[in-house]
Scaffold this active site. Structure first.
Site, mmCIF file in Angstrom:
data_model
loop_
_atom_site.group_PDB
_atom_site.id
_atom_site.type_symbol
_atom_site.label_atom_id
_atom_site.label_comp_id
_atom_site.label_asym_id
_atom_site.label_seq_id
_atom_site.Cartn_x
_atom_site.Cartn_y
_atom_site.Cartn_z
ATOM 1 N N GLU A 211 73.620 51.966 5.214
ATOM 2 C CA GLU A 211 73.675 52.104 3.768
ATOM 3 C C GLU A 211 72.941 50.985 3.023
ATOM 4 O O GLU A 211 73.537 50.261 2.217
ATOM 5 C CB GLU A 211 75.132 52.189 3.304
ATOM 6 C CG GLU A 211 75.817 53.456 3.781
ATOM 7 C CD GLU A 211 77.172 53.701 3.145
ATOM 8 O OE1 GLU A 211 77.733 52.761 2.546
ATOM 9 O OE2 GLU A 211 77.667 54.831 3.263
ATOM 10 N N GLU A 313 77.458 59.664 7.939
ATOM 11 C CA GLU A 313 78.842 59.499 7.491
ATOM 12 C C GLU A 313 79.194 60.611 6.516
ATOM 13 O O GLU A 313 78.388 60.985 5.666
ATOM 14 C CB GLU A 313 79.065 58.146 6.800
ATOM 15 C CG GLU A 313 79.010 56.940 7.709
ATOM 16 C CD GLU A 313 79.349 55.650 6.959
ATOM 17 O OE1 GLU A 313 80.019 55.722 5.899
ATOM 18 O OE2 GLU A 313 78.927 54.580 7.427
#
Length: 502
Positions: A211, A313
């Site tokens: 991320e 995710e």
């Protein structure tokens, strides 16, 4: 199902039999597919092992950032006892028993987040610590015994690659992008890891940054090119799993004509409909169309570039069933059923998408928010920390699992943030990156999740004061699978998906 049956057969999690684990071979990219050594397509399906080698506050119950949590416990227990507790916690968190259950659900790949601090000390960053390899090797060896692929995920880098707690910077700012030295250290670390695992077929590939959130966007693309060259110099074979910018949701600065070779590109596909504090999933046509459109937007780059898709995710959070009596339990059951329905719909989207979608749900084990496995409420650890976890919820210190913070908002934060907001010209309220976050959210990150969480972290540490090694072992062993509870409906949904695509 054999992994060498035909060149057209798709291998998914359901191909695995815990009694006779398949022989793993090196994976590589072939167009939009991931394939094994004989050319069979492989769809990776699994979960993230969050909370173990990169601890997160909502996963194990502390507040703030991991390095603060470790320092607070060292202050209370002493360095030796604190090290003992964390070593035993890591030992119990993932074992052969976990891997066996994982495989029994039809899953075939474990994403392993880890923190750079296991490999580097900030005051001596030139030295790569062998202790970090010992920790990863243990997980890789367990997965090898059970026929599980592993994706190695660098979840926290020097300076923090994003503004959130899970990059363990202690800040709400991603300094990784502002200091070349931080970027160099991460490249140095990946070169060492790639050299260590070169040729190991258990490793599906390397996820160089979890991320990332680069306000300028272009620095991320340049860093990927640098780290790819460093890895390829020592390991020409393993795949890379490359997250998009702004928390793996933005590929606007990526050029489809210049996708890196043997690379899988990764989005994260969390749906707000599965989280507290907003509209909930009701299965309406509008919501289902929105979910599809959101996913299609996130993977548009992969489609244009003709590369594999990995959803690194996703997954709802679940409401606890034992909060305030029967009424709350009934409400929790209804809420969770909506979130299970959302999960089924997301998995349907991935199965029916017009290109193969590999995925890794978040997450394997925690104290009760999202885990496929969670701690027993009657365990020694939960008996100790439960009052503190409840207090964190009331104060809204952990964004991930807070269901209702209205009391503290109305009395404290609401008036405070409103007055601050009034001081800022309206057209500037969304200027700060990521500009998808509201002004209120930006203030929360700094005040609640950094400042207040640090103060409350010391309060949690005091719960451990005076604990003997025997008591610390009992607390750490609460994370052992045999002492945990499985979230059966979640696991059955994943097992059913594996069967549908097997």
């Amino acid at each position: 199902m054999s992994t060498t049956a035909t060149t057209t057969q798709t291998i998914t999690g359901s191909a695995q039999d815990a009694s006779t684990p398949p022989r793993l071979t090196m994976l590589r990219v072939s167009g939009v597919d991931i394939v094994n050594a004989v050319g069979n397509k492989v769809i990776l399906k699994g979960a993230g092992l969050g909370g173990m080698l990169n601890m997160e506050n909502f996963i194990t119950g502390y507040s703030g950032h991991e390095h603060e949590h470790r320092a607070a416990l060292a202050e209370v227990l002493g360095k030796e006892k604190a090290a003992f507790f964390f070593d035993r916690f890591i030992h119990h968190f993932f074992t052969d028993a976990d891997a066996a259950l994982f495989v029994s659900l039809g899953l075939n790949c474990l994403r392993v987040p880890f923190n750079y601090r296991h490999f580097m000390d900030d005051d001596n960053p030139d030295v790569i610590k062998q202790e970090g390899f010992a920790l990863l090797d243990r997980i890789v060896d367990i997965c090898a015994r059970h026929g599980l692929y592993v994706v190695l995920d660098l979840h926290a880098v020097p300076g923090g690659q994003n503004q959130d707690w899970h990059s363990d910077s202690g800040l709400s700012r991603a300094l990784f992008w502002e200091f070349r030295d931080f970027q160099d250290r991460a490249v140095q670390l990946w070169r060492a890891i790639a050299a260590h695992y070169a040729g190991n077929p258990v490793i599906a590939g390397y996820n160089p940054l979890n991320e990332p959130a680069d306000p300028q966007h272009t620095r991320l693309v340049a860093w990927y090119e640098r780290v790819e060259q460093a890895i390829r110099a020592v390991d020409p074979d393993h795949m890379l799993f490359l997250d998009g910018n702004t928390y793996a949701m933005d590929f606007s600065a990526f050029d489809p004509a210049h996708a890196l070779p043997n690379a899988v590109y990764s989005c994260h596909d969390y749906a707000r409909l599965g989280f507290p504090g907003g509209p909930q999933y009701d299965g309406s046509d509008a919501q289902r169309l929105h979910l599809r459109a959101s996913f299609a937007r996130k993977v548009a780059f992969m489609r244009a570039a003709g590369v594999p898709i990995w959803n690194g995710e996703f997954g709802p959070v679940y409401q606890e069933r034992d909060e305030d009596g029967d009424d709350a339990a009934e409400s929790a059951a209804a809420t969770n059923e909506r979130r299970f329905a959302l999960l089924r719909e997301q998995l349907r989207i991935y199965r029916e998408f017009d290109a193969p979608v590999s995925w890794s749900i978040w997450l394997w084990k925690d104290v009760g928010y999202q885990g496929m496995v969670h701690l027993d409420p009657d365990s020694a650890y939960m008996r100790l920390v439960r009052p503190f976890v409840d207090k964190k919820k009331r104060l809204g210190l952990d964004f991930w699992g807070v269901a209702d913070k209205s009391a503290v908002d109305g009395a404290v934060y609401g008036p405070f943030i409103a007055k601050l907001r009034d001081m800022v010209p309206a057209h500037l309220l969304r200027k700060k990156y990521p500009n998808t976050w509201t002004f209120d959210r930006q203030v929360e990150r700094v005040v609640r999740e950094c400042l207040m969480s640090e103060y409350l972290g010391w309060e949690m540490a005091e719960l451990f004061e005076g604990k003997t090694e025997e008591e610390l072992e009992e607390l750490a062993s609460s994370f052992a699978l045999e002492k945990c509870v499985t979230r059966d409906m979640l696991n059955e949904i994943l097992r059913a998906d594996a069967k549908l695509t097997g």
